[in-house]
Write an enzyme that holds these catalytic residues in place. Structure first.
Site, PDB file in Angstrom:
ATOM      1  N   GLU A   1      -8.765 -11.275   9.882  1.00  0.00           N
ATOM      2  CA  GLU A   1      -9.412  -9.975   9.643  1.00  0.00           C
ATOM      3  C   GLU A   1     -10.151 -10.031   8.310  1.00  0.00           C
ATOM      4  O   GLU A   1      -9.636 -10.551   7.334  1.00  0.00           O
ATOM      5  CB  GLU A   1      -8.330  -8.886   9.593  1.00  0.00           C
ATOM      6  CG  GLU A   1      -8.860  -7.489   9.339  1.00  0.00           C
ATOM      7  CD  GLU A   1      -7.726  -6.450   9.302  1.00  0.00           C
ATOM      8  OE1 GLU A   1      -6.571  -6.831   9.020  1.00  0.00           O
ATOM      9  OE2 GLU A   1      -8.004  -5.271   9.548  1.00  0.00           O
TER      10      GLU A   1
ATOM     11  N   TRP B   1       2.057   6.851  12.214  1.00  0.00           N
ATOM     12  CA  TRP B   1       0.679   6.811  11.702  1.00  0.00           C
ATOM     13  C   TRP B   1       0.151   5.382  11.837  1.00  0.00           C
ATOM     14  O   TRP B   1      -0.857   5.084  12.250  1.00  0.00           O
ATOM     15  CB  TRP B   1       0.596   7.215  10.229  1.00  0.00           C
ATOM     16  CG  TRP B   1      -0.835   7.156   9.775  1.00  0.00           C
ATOM     17  CD1 TRP B   1      -1.824   8.075  10.016  1.00  0.00           C
ATOM     18  CD2 TRP B   1      -1.473   6.065   9.071  1.00  0.00           C
ATOM     19  NE1 TRP B   1      -3.012   7.631   9.500  1.00  0.00           N
ATOM     20  CE2 TRP B   1      -2.822   6.391   8.914  1.00  0.00           C
ATOM     21  CE3 TRP B   1      -0.998   4.844   8.560  1.00  0.00           C
ATOM     22  CZ2 TRP B   1      -3.733   5.570   8.277  1.00  0.00           C
ATOM     23  CZ3 TRP B   1      -1.898   4.001   7.929  1.00  0.00           C
ATOM     24  CH2 TRP B   1      -3.266   4.360   7.789  1.00  0.00           C
TER      25      TRP B   1
ATOM     26  N   TYR C   1      -7.238   7.336  13.066  1.00  0.00           N
ATOM     27  CA  TYR C   1      -7.114   6.087  12.319  1.00  0.00           C
ATOM     28  C   TYR C   1      -8.373   5.220  12.457  1.00  0.00           C
ATOM     29  O   TYR C   1      -8.953   5.129  13.541  1.00  0.00           O
ATOM     30  CB  TYR C   1      -5.892   5.305  12.857  1.00  0.00           C
ATOM     31  CG  TYR C   1      -5.955   3.879  12.448  1.00  0.00           C
ATOM     32  CD1 TYR C   1      -5.582   3.519  11.159  1.00  0.00           C
ATOM     33  CD2 TYR C   1      -6.478   2.912  13.283  1.00  0.00           C
ATOM     34  CE1 TYR C   1      -5.708   2.218  10.724  1.00  0.00           C
ATOM     35  CE2 TYR C   1      -6.616   1.606  12.871  1.00  0.00           C
ATOM     36  CZ  TYR C   1      -6.227   1.266  11.592  1.00  0.00           C
ATOM     37  OH  TYR C   1      -6.378  -0.010  11.173  1.00  0.00           O
TER      38      TYR C   1
ATOM     39  N   GLU D   1      -4.284  -4.654  19.323  1.00  0.00           N
ATOM     40  CA  GLU D   1      -3.375  -4.809  18.175  1.00  0.00           C
ATOM     41  C   GLU D   1      -2.355  -3.680  18.101  1.00  0.00           C
ATOM     42  O   GLU D   1      -2.696  -2.521  18.356  1.00  0.00           O
ATOM     43  CB  GLU D   1      -4.261  -4.820  16.927  1.00  0.00           C
ATOM     44  CG  GLU D   1      -3.543  -4.847  15.604  1.00  0.00           C
ATOM     45  CD  GLU D   1      -4.551  -4.944  14.465  1.00  0.00           C
ATOM     46  OE1 GLU D   1      -5.637  -5.551  14.654  1.00  0.00           O
ATOM     47  OE2 GLU D   1      -4.278  -4.404  13.389  1.00  0.00           O
TER      48      GLU D   1
ATOM     49  N   HIS E   1     -14.802  -4.969  10.844  1.00  0.00           N
ATOM     50  CA  HIS E   1     -14.433  -3.623  11.285  1.00  0.00           C
ATOM     51  C   HIS E   1     -15.695  -2.842  11.616  1.00  0.00           C
ATOM     52  O   HIS E   1     -16.539  -2.631  10.750  1.00  0.00           O
ATOM     53  CB  HIS E   1     -13.746  -2.867  10.148  1.00  0.00           C
ATOM     54  CG  HIS E   1     -12.293  -3.170  10.025  1.00  0.00           C
ATOM     55  ND1 HIS E   1     -11.392  -2.238   9.579  1.00  0.00           N
ATOM     56  CD2 HIS E   1     -11.580  -4.272  10.288  1.00  0.00           C
ATOM     57  CE1 HIS E   1     -10.186  -2.769   9.576  1.00  0.00           C
ATOM     58  NE2 HIS E   1     -10.270  -4.015   9.988  1.00  0.00           N
TER      59      HIS E   1
ATOM     60  N   ARG F   1     -13.774  -5.668  15.512  1.00  0.00           N
ATOM     61  CA  ARG F   1     -12.769  -4.686  15.913  1.00  0.00           C
ATOM     62  C   ARG F   1     -13.483  -3.352  15.970  1.00  0.00           C
ATOM     63  O   ARG F   1     -14.202  -3.002  15.021  1.00  0.00           O
ATOM     64  CB  ARG F   1     -11.669  -4.671  14.852  1.00  0.00           C
ATOM     65  CG  ARG F   1     -10.583  -3.683  15.123  1.00  0.00           C
ATOM     66  CD  ARG F   1      -9.696  -3.507  13.904  1.00  0.00           C
ATOM     67  NE  ARG F   1      -9.981  -2.251  13.255  1.00  0.00           N
ATOM     68  CZ  ARG F   1      -9.109  -1.610  12.465  1.00  0.00           C
ATOM     69  NH1 ARG F   1      -7.931  -2.132  12.213  1.00  0.00           N
ATOM     70  NH2 ARG F   1      -9.430  -0.461  11.910  1.00  0.00           N
TER      71      ARG F   1
ATOM     72  N   HIS G   1      -2.656   0.779  16.327  1.00  0.00           N
ATOM     73  CA  HIS G   1      -1.931   1.195  15.121  1.00  0.00           C
ATOM     74  C   HIS G   1      -0.555   1.803  15.424  1.00  0.00           C
ATOM     75  O   HIS G   1      -0.186   2.836  14.861  1.00  0.00           O
ATOM     76  CB  HIS G   1      -2.794   2.158  14.281  1.00  0.00           C
ATOM     77  CG  HIS G   1      -2.643   1.953  12.810  1.00  0.00           C
ATOM     78  ND1 HIS G   1      -1.958   2.828  12.009  1.00  0.00           N
ATOM     79  CD2 HIS G   1      -3.070   0.970  11.983  1.00  0.00           C
ATOM     80  CE1 HIS G   1      -1.986   2.402  10.749  1.00  0.00           C
ATOM     81  NE2 HIS G   1      -2.648   1.265  10.720  1.00  0.00           N
TER      82      HIS G   1
ATOM     83  N   ASP H   1      -6.355  -3.377   1.468  1.00  0.00           N
ATOM     84  CA  ASP H   1      -5.220  -3.127   0.577  1.00  0.00           C
ATOM     85  C   ASP H   1      -4.486  -4.421   0.220  1.00  0.00           C
ATOM     86  O   ASP H   1      -3.518  -4.388  -0.546  1.00  0.00           O
ATOM     87  CB  ASP H   1      -4.252  -2.081   1.164  1.00  0.00           C
ATOM     88  CG  ASP H   1      -3.932  -2.296   2.624  1.00  0.00           C
ATOM     89  OD1 ASP H   1      -4.730  -1.873   3.481  1.00  0.00           O
ATOM     90  OD2 ASP H   1      -2.871  -2.878   2.905  1.00  0.00           O
TER      91      ASP H   1
ATOM     92  N   ARG I   1       0.254 -11.388  13.408  1.00  0.00           N
ATOM     93  CA  ARG I   1      -0.673 -10.954  12.349  1.00  0.00           C
ATOM     94  C   ARG I   1       0.025 -10.663  11.022  1.00  0.00           C
ATOM     95  O   ARG I   1      -0.368  -9.751  10.289  1.00  0.00           O
ATOM     96  CB  ARG I   1      -1.420  -9.694  12.791  1.00  0.00           C
ATOM     97  CG  ARG I   1      -2.360  -9.886  13.946  1.00  0.00           C
ATOM     98  CD  ARG I   1      -3.111  -8.608  14.215  1.00  0.00           C
ATOM     99  NE  ARG I   1      -3.946  -8.210  13.104  1.00  0.00           N
ATOM    100  CZ  ARG I   1      -3.656  -7.229  12.251  1.00  0.00           C
ATOM    101  NH1 ARG I   1      -2.544  -6.535  12.352  1.00  0.00           N
ATOM    102  NH2 ARG I   1      -4.487  -6.941  11.284  1.00  0.00           N
TER     103      ARG I   1
ATOM    104  N   ASN J   1       0.812  -1.224   0.000  1.00  0.00           N
ATOM    105  CA  ASN J   1       0.000   0.000   0.000  1.00  0.00           C
ATOM    106  C   ASN J   1       0.846   1.275   0.000  1.00  0.00           C
ATOM    107  O   ASN J   1       1.674   1.478   0.895  1.00  0.00           O
ATOM    108  CB  ASN J   1      -0.900  -0.034   1.244  1.00  0.00           C
ATOM    109  CG  ASN J   1      -2.135   0.816   1.099  1.00  0.00           C
ATOM    110  OD1 ASN J   1      -2.396   1.373   0.029  1.00  0.00           O
ATOM    111  ND2 ASN J   1      -2.912   0.913   2.171  1.00  0.00           N
TER     112      ASN J   1
ATOM    113  N   ASP K   1      -7.440  -1.767  17.581  1.00  0.00           N
ATOM    114  CA  ASP K   1      -6.144  -1.552  16.923  1.00  0.00           C
ATOM    115  C   ASP K   1      -5.576  -0.201  17.363  1.00  0.00           C
ATOM    116  O   ASP K   1      -6.169   0.848  17.085  1.00  0.00           O
ATOM    117  CB  ASP K   1      -6.365  -1.559  15.395  1.00  0.00           C
ATOM    118  CG  ASP K   1      -5.065  -1.535  14.604  1.00  0.00           C
ATOM    119  OD1 ASP K   1      -3.994  -1.370  15.220  1.00  0.00           O
ATOM    120  OD2 ASP K   1      -5.131  -1.681  13.361  1.00  0.00           O
TER     121      ASP K   1
ATOM    122  N   GLU L   1       1.480  -6.804  11.281  1.00  0.00           N
ATOM    123  CA  GLU L   1       1.064  -6.450   9.914  1.00  0.00           C
ATOM    124  C   GLU L   1       2.173  -5.764   9.126  1.00  0.00           C
ATOM    125  O   GLU L   1       2.136  -5.773   7.904  1.00  0.00           O
ATOM    126  CB  GLU L   1      -0.231  -5.632   9.918  1.00  0.00           C
ATOM    127  CG  GLU L   1      -0.099  -4.241  10.495  1.00  0.00           C
ATOM    128  CD  GLU L   1      -1.428  -3.488  10.521  1.00  0.00           C
ATOM    129  OE1 GLU L   1      -2.447  -4.096  10.863  1.00  0.00           O
ATOM    130  OE2 GLU L   1      -1.429  -2.301  10.198  1.00  0.00           O
TER     131      GLU L   1
ATOM    132  N   HIS M   1      -3.342 -10.526   8.802  1.00  0.00           N
ATOM    133  CA  HIS M   1      -3.770  -9.193   8.406  1.00  0.00           C
ATOM    134  C   HIS M   1      -4.654  -9.338   7.159  1.00  0.00           C
ATOM    135  O   HIS M   1      -4.296 -10.051   6.226  1.00  0.00           O
ATOM    136  CB  HIS M   1      -2.494  -8.395   8.088  1.00  0.00           C
ATOM    137  CG  HIS M   1      -2.731  -6.983   7.713  1.00  0.00           C
ATOM    138  ND1 HIS M   1      -1.866  -6.283   6.904  1.00  0.00           N
ATOM    139  CD2 HIS M   1      -3.703  -6.119   8.037  1.00  0.00           C
ATOM    140  CE1 HIS M   1      -2.301  -5.052   6.752  1.00  0.00           C
ATOM    141  NE2 HIS M   1      -3.410  -4.920   7.426  1.00  0.00           N
TER     142      HIS M   1
END
Ligand code: CS2
Ligand code: MG
Length: 401
Positions: free
Chosen positions: A338, A401, A159, A235, A122, A147, A211, A315, A282, A37, A209, A261, A311
């Site tokens: 997921e 991020w 996010y 996560e 999600h 999630r 992130h 994407d 993951r 991605n 998550d 991920e 994961h």
């Protein structure tokens, strides 16, 4: 089964995907997902310029040997671009082997260890109320695991919040910078899960998550605050380049942890597994060296009591999702998969045998991976540059991020 051609197809049916198609002299072709991605064309070039020419004339049946050839033969090892390219070749070769033998890939791996693969959805919303509503809606669709992410006061575009009917982090057009603030995040997440447990009960599995946005002690604080709500996992609590920082999180909380991920190799996982610093790995089939390498990660995880949870963001193309489902159905130490449904355009470009029903998925019994690529249709969705956003703190400092 001599490999005669390899083509890299870049298309954008709603979002960008890079797909490798390998062809053999016997007329059997296989597909692999090579999507990284926001850095798609780097993998396309790695494959076109440095991998495909080396594959022509090789025996497509020698999956293990070709994996080792690409890994050791480059001299330069690991890294997301290299391992995504190797993963794409690996997936395509498993697809070819399955088609040649008339068997779905999970049968080649040793058969099913379970009837179907439990997936998590999600759910998200700008407010706690909207996020709870979204989780309730997903439970109504049959999901047994969700999630959940919610908006954070004072944080614009945090996010994981869906805009429209789906969440898609990569954005076409100019790169966008978002602002991050940890304190209001740490305050609202326990309130979100308190509401979720009170309104949805104790049966549903809840995941969250972070992130990679917290420091180890902040992650420890969040894990401890979430303990009353019995999460399935928390996560990516903190960046995981340095596995030792997970020791601190572990000292403070029993909330199960998941990472992986952004990992590409067993070497990213090894210390976390050996010290049992996480509960779920993951890694994705597309970014961690394909099915061949995921099996090795899973084998090490198994001896340390750690389970797998691929994961599965949008994407990763339907080719990767199919590969993950074959792997999940087979691998003994499976945790959860997921699942973010792809857009209708993506599904049309990649017709597939896998299916979702009542919270579980099955890869189907078509030979190989069970995914095709409609190249004529793909050509009507040309590549469009897109970027993942970046995040800064209020004073302008770059943040994860
Ligand atoms: C995520 C992803 O699905 C997830 O858990 O963390 O949405 C991630 O942000 C993207 O895959 C990045 O490409
Ligand atoms: Mg994630």
């Amino acid at each position: 089964m001599t490999i005669t051609a390899g083509r890299v197809i870049v298309c954008s049916p709603g979002r960008n995907f890079v797909t490798l198609r390998l062809e053999t002299a016997d007329g059997v072709a296989g597909l692999g997902d090579a999507t990284l991605n926001g850095r798609e064309l780097a993998v396309a070039s790695y494959l076109n310029d440095h991998v495909v020419p080396l594959l022509i004339g090789r025996d497509a049946r020698r999956i293990e040997d070709i994996w080792q050839f690409l890994y050791k033969g480059a001299y330069w090892r690991r890294g997301p671009v290299t391992m995504t390219a190797i993963a794409a070749v690996d997936m395509a070769l498993w697809d070819i082997k399955g088609k040649a033998l008339g068997a779905p890939v999970y049968q080649l791996l040793g058969g099913a260890s379970r009837d179907a693969v439990t997936v998590y959805a999600h759910a998200s919303g700008e407010t706690i109320e909207d996020a709870v509503e979204s989780a309730r809606r997903h439970a109504g669709m049959g999901y047994t695991a969700v999630r959940v992410q919610c908006g954070i006061p004072g944080v614009e575009r945090p996010y994981g919040i869906a805009r429209g009917d789906r969440y898609e982090p990569a954005e076409r057009g100019p790169l966008s910078e978002t602002v991050w603030n940890t304190e209001p995040y740490l305050a609202i997440v326990p309130r979100l899960f308190d509401r979720l447990r009170r309104e949805l009960g104790s049966e549903i599995a809840l995941l969250h998550d972070a992130h990679h946005r917290l420091t180890p002690i902040e992650a420890a604080r969040l894990g401890r605050a979430l303990e009353p709500y019995s999460l399935f996992w928390l996560e990516d609590p903190t960046p995981a380049e340095n596995p030792e920082v997970f020791r601190l999180i572990r000292q403070h909380t029993t909330t199960p942890l998941a990472v992986g991920e952004v990992f590409n190799s067993i070497h990213d996982c090894r210390q976390l597994l050996e010290e049992q610093l996480v509960d779920y790995i993951r890694t994705s089939v597309a970014h961690a060296g394909g099915i061949t390498h995921m099996r090795r990660i899973a084998a090490v995880a198994e001896i340390h009591g750690v389970r797998m949870g691929s994961h599965g963001a949008t994407d990763l193309s339907p080719v990767c999702l199919a590969a993950a489902l074959h792997f999940d159905l087979h691998v003994h130490n499976f945790g959860i998969q997921e699942y973010m449904p792809h857009s209708a355009e993506t599904d049309r470009v990649f017709p597939h045998a896998y299916r979702f029903h009542a919270g579980v998925m099955h890869p189907g019994d078509a030979p190989g991976l069970g995914v095709e690529l409609d190249e004529a249709l793909a050509a009507t969705f040309p590549y469009e540059p897109a970027w993942l956003p970046v995040a800064r703190r209020a004073d302008g400092t770059m943040h994860d991020w």
